[in-house]
Design an enzyme around this catalytic site. Structure first.
Site, PDB file in Angstrom:
ATOM      1  N   SER A  94     -29.590  -1.828  -4.358  1.00 23.18           N
ATOM      2  CA  SER A  94     -29.184  -2.273  -5.702  1.00 23.18           C
ATOM      3  C   SER A  94     -29.151  -3.779  -5.842  1.00 23.18           C
ATOM      4  CB  SER A  94     -27.784  -1.758  -6.018  1.00 23.18           C
ATOM      5  OG  SER A  94     -27.785  -0.380  -6.177  1.00 23.18           O
ATOM      6  N   ARG A 103     -15.893  -1.893  -3.836  1.00 25.01           N
ATOM      7  CA  ARG A 103     -16.493  -2.961  -4.625  1.00 25.01           C
ATOM      8  C   ARG A 103     -16.011  -2.920  -6.061  1.00 25.01           C
ATOM      9  NH1 ARG A 103     -22.634  -0.912  -4.191  1.00 25.01           N
ATOM     10  NH2 ARG A 103     -22.458   1.066  -5.276  1.00 25.01           N
ATOM     11  N   ARG A 121     -24.503  -8.844   2.445  1.00 22.08           N
ATOM     12  CA  ARG A 121     -24.464  -8.457   1.028  1.00 22.08           C
ATOM     13  C   ARG A 121     -23.066  -8.631   0.445  1.00 22.08           C
ATOM     14  NH1 ARG A 121     -26.900  -3.029  -1.877  1.00 22.08           N
ATOM     15  NH2 ARG A 121     -25.133  -2.710  -3.280  1.00 22.08           N
ATOM     16  N   ASP A 132     -28.106   7.841  -7.512  1.00 24.66           N
ATOM     17  CA  ASP A 132     -27.768   7.090  -6.312  1.00 24.66           C
ATOM     18  C   ASP A 132     -26.436   7.506  -5.696  1.00 24.66           C
ATOM     19  OD1 ASP A 132     -28.330   4.749  -4.523  1.00 24.66           O
ATOM     20  OD2 ASP A 132     -26.340   4.223  -5.270  1.00 24.66           O
ATOM     21  N   HIS A 146     -26.155   9.625  -2.221  1.00 31.48           N
ATOM     22  CA  HIS A 146     -25.544   9.091  -0.993  1.00 31.48           C
ATOM     23  C   HIS A 146     -24.604  10.090  -0.322  1.00 31.48           C
ATOM     24  CE1 HIS A 146     -27.007   5.022  -0.796  1.00 31.48           C
ATOM     25  NE2 HIS A 146     -26.543   4.684  -1.973  1.00 31.48           N
TER      26      HIS A 146
HETATM   27  O1  LIG Z   1     -23.432   1.921  -1.905  1.00 30.43           O
HETATM   28  C1  LIG Z   1     -23.958   0.879  -1.485  1.00 30.43           C
HETATM   29  O2  LIG Z   1     -23.321  -0.121  -1.152  1.00 30.43           O
HETATM   30  C2  LIG Z   1     -25.457   0.812  -1.354  1.00 30.43           C
HETATM   31  C3  LIG Z   1     -25.850   1.519  -0.100  1.00 30.43           C
HETATM   32  O3  LIG Z   1     -25.295   0.901   1.018  1.00 30.43           O
HETATM   33  O4  LIG Z   1     -26.073   1.393  -2.465  1.00 30.43           O
HETATM   34  P1  LIG Z   1     -26.580   0.504  -3.699  1.00 30.43           P
HETATM   35  O5  LIG Z   1     -27.521  -0.530  -3.124  1.00 30.43           O
HETATM   36  O6  LIG Z   1     -27.319   1.471  -4.585  1.00 30.43           O
HETATM   37  O7  LIG Z   1     -25.408  -0.097  -4.340  1.00 30.43           O
HETATM   38 MN   LIG Z   2     -28.915   1.109  -6.547  1.00 28.91          MN
HETATM   39 MN   LIG Z   3     -27.180   3.246  -3.345  1.00 32.90          MN
END
Ligand SMILES: O=C(O)[C@@H](CO)OP(=O)(O)O
Ligand SMILES: [Mn+2]
Ligand SMILES: [Mn+2]
Length: 559
Positions: free
Chosen positions: A81, A213, A286, A430, A434
């Site tokens: 993402s 997050r 990230r 997504d 997961h």
């Molecule tokens: O859940 C997240 O942090 C990521 C996978 O590690 O997914 P996405 O990049 O879609 O946010």
């Molecule tokens: Mn994503």
């Molecule tokens: Mn994801």
């Protein structure tokens, strides 16, 4: 004039009008793959997305969403993402965190930088703590980077090292935590042989400990704080391997959700709480799932939970996670400088923007879209709306998530005619993908499709334009495959469920009554990727993209 002498004024598009309402829909985790029993998108009832595909090749095509097309080191790197929304919003390909950290570690420059010099001041009398995701998924962190950090830090004088490990199972197979812990334990043994006091100190599953997050659930961060800083957790073990093996033996245990644990000595005393004088490095590159922990480590004034004890530490992030907040203030590698994003340009050119998603993806359509920048460019021109996500559940139990609510907000924003761009992220494919729950993921895809329909119907009513795309694959393939693309089968005949993103391309569709006749996808951008979308959207708003943007995907042919 904008940054670096840049003028924000965009040239008028020679053929396309201004003032149309453009719906920009991002389906999270929605790639294109052959239909088969592990393709939840193909197996779901998705009439709206299917109908868009009928517009191929003029109004529907595929774009790359992984590897170098989104600034990742290699073509083996799946999309995610962060890099996906960065590319969509910024219209150019920036070397991303994963790559920048690789380069800094390879050259050794990381150990000469200000961030490392800062934490190094603690090496003489304090402990160096590494907190982060133990994984080779490459989405948030990479195991080999931690290994190089361990090696480098010990060579640069760290005498006491503690690792606070978060187990993955989301970007990598469930159960792979065991192997990652073994690898690091091996490295720690070698360090101990050299006289360095190096150990695991705590751990827990990423979705349950530390890596929340967008402030969805501070309890997640608190559980991490308690284990890492206070040395307190419901589970105590003598080693990380014992911890993981024991906790994984519980029915339904899963790397993503392991409970927090601490490693204790023979007197049951935690071996590595974070105390005054220590250094802490969060080694995820990230941002989204580290910002909250960074705030807990860095902020003097903090009221999200009771930290109980706030050690005086030297804290550095692998990267700076938020350039606007300057958080953290110390970091080992400079983040990509994603400037002059399409969002910033469009607000300067009179385009009013509305963005919406639910909490777990809210920052994706705002923060990531805007080049890892918090807040509005111009509050008079923009409105960002967050719908609170369900808290404390895995989304396979609620696969529809808030798709309907997001779509209704978007519909109202479109029908209200106040905004020129209405941008959403639909998380279902997504977030449910997961979880590895195939049945639930099929339900999730249907819900996302229904949400798209609501938005397209509103666009129909106002004579607008739609752009429907995705940030990377996930729900279209739920099984680990061999090199030939066949499901990998273990000796008992079982397949491994794939919880991660994929390497697949994603669809992009354009249409709506406001789309000028003659607009179609060009044939001469066969390798187009997500970064080509920004210029395309600028055209649909009536502008030509800046010359350094990746080229537009569309042309206007005179009929
Ligand atoms: O859940 C997240 O942090 C990521 C996978 O590690 O997914 P996405 O990049 O879609 O946010
Ligand atoms: Mn994503
Ligand atoms: Mn994801």
């Amino acid at each position: 004039m904008g940054s670096g002498g840049n003028t924000w004024k965009l040239e008028d598009h020679p053929k396309l009008p201004k003032g149309k309402i453009v719906a920009m829909v991002v389906l999270d985790g929605w790639g294109e793959a052959k239909p088969n029993k592990y393709n939840c998108i193909a197996n779901a009832d998705t009439p709206t997305m299917d109908s868009l595909k009928n517009g191929a090749p003029d109004k529907w095509r595929l774009v790359k969403a992984h590897g170098t097309a989104v600034g990742l080191p290699t073509e083996d790197d799946m999309g995610n993402s962060e890099v996906g929304h960065n590319a969509l919003g910024a219209g150019r390909i920036f070397a991303q965190g994963a790559k920048l950290c690789d380069l800094a570690l390879e050259s050794g420059k990381i150990f000469e930088g200000d961030g490392f010099k800062y934490i190094k001041e603690s090496f003489e009398s304090g402990t160096l703590h590494f907190v982060g995701l133990l994984s080779d998924g490459g989405v948030h962190s990479r195991l080999n980077q931690l290994q190089l950090l361990l090696k480098g830090a010990s060579e640069h004088g760290a005498k006491r090292i503690r690792i606070h490990a978060l187990t993955d199972g989301r970007d990598v197979l469930d159960g792979s935590s065991v192997g990652f812990v073994e690898t690091i334990e091996n490295d720690l043994t070698k360090l101990r042989e050299k006289g360095i006091d190096a150990k695991f100190a705590s751990g827990g599953g990423r979705m349950h400990v530390t890596m929340d997050r967008y402030e969805n659930d501070w309890n997640v961060v608190k559980r991490g704080w308690d284990a890492q800083v206070l040395g307190e957790a419901p589970h105590k073990f003598k080693s990380a391997l014992e911890a993981i093996k024991t906790l994984r033996a519980e029915p339904k245990a899963n790397d993503q959700y392991l409970p927090p644990f601490v490693i204790v000595d023979e007197n049951d005393k935690a071996v590595g709480p974070i105390v005054d004088g220590d250094a802490v490095v969060t080694f995820n590159f990230r941002a989204d799932r580290m910002v909250m922990a960074a705030k807990a480590f860095e902020y003097e004034n903090f009221d999200k939970f009771d930290r109980v004890r706030v050690p005086k530490i030297r804290y550095a992030g692998m990267l700076q996670y938020d350039g606007e907040l300057k958080l953290p203030s110390h970091y080992l590698v400079s983040p990509p400088e994603i400037d002059r994003t399409s969002g910033e340009y469009l607000t300067h050119n009179g385009v009013r923007t509305y963005a919406c998603s639910e909490t777990v993806k809210f920052g994706h359509v705002t923060f990531f879209w805007n080049g890892n920048r918090s807040g509005y460019f111009n509050a008079d021109m923009e409105e960002y709306v967050e719908i609170q996500s369900d808290v404390g559940i895995t989304f396979n139990v609620q696969p529809k998530m808030k798709a309907l609510e997001i779509a209704e907000k978007a519909r109202d924003a479109i029908l209200g005619r106040k905004f020129h761009q209405v941008r959403v992220n639909l998380p279902n494919g997504d977030m449910v993908g997961h979880t590895g729950d195939i049945e639930a993921t099929v339900v999730a895809c249907k819900a996302a499709d229904e949400a798209v329909k609501i938005i397209l119907d509103a666009i129909e009513q106002v004579g607008g334009i739609y752009v429907v795309t995705a940030d990377h694959g996930n729900a279209e393939d739920m099984v680990k495959r061999d090199k030939k693309g066949e499901p990998l089968v273990d000796k008992d005949g079982n397949v491994s469920i794939l919880t991660s993103h994929t390497l697949e391309p994603v669809p992009i569709a354009i249409g709506g009554p406001g789309l000028s006749p003659g607009v179609k996808f060009r044939k001469d951008v066969p390798n187009g990727g997500l970064a080509n979308v920004a210029a395309t959207v600028m055209n649909l708003h009536g502008f030509v993209a800046p010359s350094d943007y990746e080229t537009t995907l569309i042309e206007v042919v005179d009929n």
